[in-house]
Design a protein around this motif. Structure first.
Motif, PDB file in Angstrom:
ATOM      1  N   PRO A  70      12.623  16.043  -1.699  1.00 22.99           N
ATOM      2  CA  PRO A  70      12.515  16.266  -0.247  1.00 22.99           C
ATOM      3  C   PRO A  70      11.003  16.383  -0.112  1.00 22.99           C
ATOM      4  O   PRO A  70      10.439  17.519  -0.559  1.00 22.99           O
ATOM      5  CB  PRO A  70      13.434  17.398   0.007  1.00 22.99           C
ATOM      6  CG  PRO A  70      14.417  17.591  -0.993  1.00 22.99           C
ATOM      7  CD  PRO A  70      13.664  17.284  -2.337  1.00 22.99           C
ATOM      8  N   GLY A  71      10.510  15.723   0.918  1.00 24.63           N
ATOM      9  CA  GLY A  71       9.210  16.045   1.489  1.00 24.63           C
ATOM     10  C   GLY A  71       8.015  15.453   0.466  1.00 24.63           C
ATOM     11  O   GLY A  71       6.851  15.639   0.382  1.00 24.63           O
ATOM     12  N   SER A  72       8.466  14.803  -0.563  1.00 20.73           N
ATOM     13  CA  SER A  72       7.353  13.873  -1.407  1.00 20.73           C
ATOM     14  C   SER A  72       6.424  13.072  -0.632  1.00 20.73           C
ATOM     15  O   SER A  72       7.000  12.457   0.203  1.00 20.73           O
ATOM     16  CB  SER A  72       7.969  13.137  -2.459  1.00 20.73           C
ATOM     17  OG  SER A  72       7.147  12.509  -3.278  1.00 20.73           O
ATOM     18  N   PRO A  73       5.185  13.213  -0.952  1.00 19.33           N
ATOM     19  CA  PRO A  73       4.187  12.456  -0.180  1.00 19.33           C
ATOM     20  C   PRO A  73       4.087  11.113  -0.639  1.00 19.33           C
ATOM     21  O   PRO A  73       3.542  10.085  -0.181  1.00 19.33           O
ATOM     22  CB  PRO A  73       2.943  13.294  -0.268  1.00 19.33           C
ATOM     23  CG  PRO A  73       2.970  13.881  -1.738  1.00 19.33           C
ATOM     24  CD  PRO A  73       4.436  14.357  -1.812  1.00 19.33           C
ATOM     25  N   LEU A  74       4.896  10.522  -1.934  1.00 22.18           N
ATOM     26  CA  LEU A  74       4.760   9.453  -2.387  1.00 22.18           C
ATOM     27  C   LEU A  74       5.481   8.143  -1.557  1.00 22.18           C
ATOM     28  O   LEU A  74       6.407   8.625  -0.778  1.00 22.18           O
ATOM     29  CB  LEU A  74       5.219   9.396  -3.760  1.00 22.18           C
ATOM     30  CG  LEU A  74       4.655  10.519  -4.788  1.00 22.18           C
ATOM     31  CD1 LEU A  74       4.951  10.115  -6.270  1.00 22.18           C
ATOM     32  CD2 LEU A  74       3.129  10.428  -4.811  1.00 22.18           C
ATOM     33  N   LYS A  75       4.708   7.032  -1.702  1.00 22.26           N
ATOM     34  CA  LYS A  75       5.318   6.088  -0.957  1.00 22.26           C
ATOM     35  C   LYS A  75       6.077   4.672  -2.063  1.00 22.26           C
ATOM     36  O   LYS A  75       5.066   4.036  -2.458  1.00 22.26           O
ATOM     37  CB  LYS A  75       4.586   5.323  -0.003  1.00 22.26           C
ATOM     38  CG  LYS A  75       4.030   6.142   1.207  1.00 22.26           C
ATOM     39  CD  LYS A  75       3.280   5.709   2.098  1.00 22.26           C
ATOM     40  CE  LYS A  75       4.008   4.309   2.804  1.00 22.26           C
ATOM     41  NZ  LYS A  75       2.903   3.889   3.909  1.00 22.26           N
ATOM     42  N   PRO A  76       7.227   5.022  -2.378  1.00 29.21           N
ATOM     43  CA  PRO A  76       7.524   4.001  -3.652  1.00 29.21           C
ATOM     44  C   PRO A  76       7.626   2.509  -2.993  1.00 29.21           C
ATOM     45  O   PRO A  76       7.652   2.357  -1.888  1.00 29.21           O
ATOM     46  CB  PRO A  76       9.111   4.531  -4.034  1.00 29.21           C
ATOM     47  CG  PRO A  76       9.097   5.909  -3.444  1.00 29.21           C
ATOM     48  CD  PRO A  76       8.151   6.147  -2.261  1.00 29.21           C
ATOM     49  N   SER A  77       7.705   1.698  -3.786  1.00 28.83           N
ATOM     50  CA  SER A  77       7.849   0.160  -3.527  1.00 28.83           C
ATOM     51  C   SER A  77       8.333  -0.596  -4.818  1.00 28.83           C
ATOM     52  O   SER A  77       8.273   0.005  -5.716  1.00 28.83           O
ATOM     53  CB  SER A  77       6.414  -0.382  -3.051  1.00 28.83           C
ATOM     54  OG  SER A  77       5.549  -0.334  -4.169  1.00 28.83           O
ATOM     55  N   ASN A  93       0.842  -1.159   0.048  1.00 29.58           N
ATOM     56  CA  ASN A  93      -0.111   0.031  -0.113  1.00 29.58           C
ATOM     57  C   ASN A  93       0.929   1.449  -0.002  1.00 29.58           C
ATOM     58  O   ASN A  93       1.872   1.236   0.757  1.00 29.58           O
ATOM     59  CB  ASN A  93      -0.778   0.056   1.358  1.00 29.58           C
ATOM     60  CG  ASN A  93      -2.030  -0.843   1.134  1.00 29.58           C
ATOM     61  OD1 ASN A  93      -2.524  -1.303   0.028  1.00 29.58           O
ATOM     62  ND2 ASN A  93      -2.408  -1.523   2.268  1.00 29.58           N
ATOM     63  N   GLY A  94       0.547   2.159  -0.859  1.00 34.48           N
ATOM     64  CA  GLY A  94       1.330   3.466  -0.880  1.00 34.48           C
ATOM     65  C   GLY A  94       0.737   4.702  -0.140  1.00 34.48           C
ATOM     66  O   GLY A  94       0.250   4.632   0.819  1.00 34.48           O
ATOM     67  N   ALA A  95       0.420   5.773  -0.859  1.00 37.74           N
ATOM     68  CA  ALA A  95      -0.275   6.951  -0.294  1.00 37.74           C
ATOM     69  C   ALA A  95      -1.259   7.603  -0.850  1.00 37.74           C
ATOM     70  O   ALA A  95      -1.849   8.777  -0.581  1.00 37.74           O
ATOM     71  CB  ALA A  95       1.234   8.156  -0.210  1.00 37.74           C
ATOM     72  N   THR A  96      -1.727   7.077  -2.108  1.00 37.90           N
ATOM     73  CA  THR A  96      -2.826   7.605  -3.067  1.00 37.90           C
ATOM     74  C   THR A  96      -2.602   8.829  -3.335  1.00 37.90           C
ATOM     75  O   THR A  96      -3.436   9.693  -3.553  1.00 37.90           O
ATOM     76  CB  THR A  96      -4.150   7.310  -2.079  1.00 37.90           C
ATOM     77  OG1 THR A  96      -4.329   6.447  -1.391  1.00 37.90           O
ATOM     78  CG2 THR A  96      -5.400   7.402  -3.175  1.00 37.90           C
ATOM     79  N   LYS A  97      -1.267   9.060  -3.576  1.00 32.43           N
ATOM     80  CA  LYS A  97      -0.782  10.612  -4.296  1.00 32.43           C
ATOM     81  C   LYS A  97      -0.302  10.259  -5.676  1.00 32.43           C
ATOM     82  O   LYS A  97      -0.215  11.337  -6.680  1.00 32.43           O
ATOM     83  CB  LYS A  97       0.092  11.009  -3.425  1.00 32.43           C
ATOM     84  CG  LYS A  97      -0.276  11.448  -1.847  1.00 32.43           C
ATOM     85  CD  LYS A  97      -1.523  12.336  -1.770  1.00 32.43           C
ATOM     86  CE  LYS A  97      -1.786  12.580  -0.371  1.00 32.43           C
ATOM     87  NZ  LYS A  97      -2.973  13.542  -0.234  1.00 32.43           N
ATOM     88  N   GLY A  98       0.225   9.204  -6.075  1.00 33.71           N
ATOM     89  CA  GLY A  98       0.800   8.996  -7.362  1.00 33.71           C
ATOM     90  C   GLY A  98       0.013   9.089  -8.500  1.00 33.71           C
ATOM     91  O   GLY A  98       0.372   8.991  -9.568  1.00 33.71           O
TER      92      GLY A  98
END
Length: 273
Positions: free
Chosen positions: A227-234, A213-218
């Protein structure tokens, strides 16, 4: 000073771009404010993070394996600090994008999805731009027009609330002498419904891939690196047995029959050196 108990049973395991630390929490008799996590740099231990849980993920470590040393300090509600835990060593994984040779890829493995179709926020156009889903041929198709930055799933009403398929075609001059490797990097995914997809090669089911699960921002932001990107890469990397492949055209498919969308960084197949 009354020191709180030191952490015990510290373990570390390496993944792509990160190292995960776990330990036995101190007893409930101690009111813990946080656990301080330290990593060794040039002989000294530097604070890398704090957590209230007996679990910590050290992220942003790159994609070449490096061995690191960690230890934990318990800090109680009064600010008292325990003695450092025993030290543990762990090594992050080396990516096949570093150790291997690209056979066929789409996108750039750089933490960004801006070079792919409909990026950064054109997901609503997917049903009209890709009415029969993505069908991409390496060497002739173009990432910016032919490979959607999102692969939707049946939970996505904007994409028709149905299953979706991404088809990736590439040529091999001969059956490979060694197994190949899949690299599937995401800049983000849905925060609670990333779900899974069935991967097939030349019609043979290889594995059901489960996405973090990520951040629903991509769906609206294409860059996970600033810096500070709200994304959660995987990152998903898997071996692909050589017996799956053939001389001529090969077809790798992702069938998204579970959950919501994933947002690509890049996708590809790599040979081993």
């Amino acid at each position: 000073m009354n020191r709180p108990p030191a952490v015990t049973q510290l373990t570390g395991s390496g993944q792509l771009g990160s190292i995960t630390l776990d330990w036995k929490p101190v007893s409930w008799a101690t009111v813990v404010d946080h656990y301080a996590v330290y990593v060794q740099n040039a002989g000294s231990f530097d604070l890398v993070g704090k957590t209230v849980y007996p679990h910590f993920v050290h992220r942003g470590l790159g994609f070449t394996g490096v061995r690191r040393m960690y230890r934990i300090v318990t800090v109680d509600a009064a600010g008292n600090r325990s003695r450092p835990s025993a030290t543990v060593a762990a090594t992050n994984s080396t990516s096949v994008t570093v150790s291997g040779v690209p056979v066929a890829t789409v996108g750039t493995f750089d933490g960004k999805g801006s070079d792919l179709a409909l990026s950064p926020n054109g997901y609503a156009s997917y049903p009209t731009r890709f009415p029969a889903d993505v069908d991409y041929t390496f060497g002739t198709s173009t990432p910016a027009t032919d490979w959607s930055y999102l692969l939707p799933g049946p939970a996505d009403r904007w994409a028709g609330s149905r299953n979706h398929r991404a088809t990736f075609r590439f040529q091999l001059t001969a059956v490979p002498e060694q197994d190949l490797d899949l690299a599937l990097w995401l800049i983000d995914s849905h925060a609670s419904l990333a779900g899974s997809a069935v991967m097939t090669v030349n019609g043979s089911e290889v594995e059901r891939l489960t996405f973090a699960n990520g951040a629903t921002k991509g769906s609206t932001i294409a860059d996970s690196t600033y810096p500070g990107s709200p994304l959660k890469p995987s990152y998903l990397e898997r071996p692909l047995p050589r017996a799956l492949f053939r001389a001529g055209e090969n077809v790798l498919e992702l069938f998204k029959d579970n959950g919501s969308w994933i947002a690509y960084d890049a996708f590809g197949v790599f040979a081993r050196k």
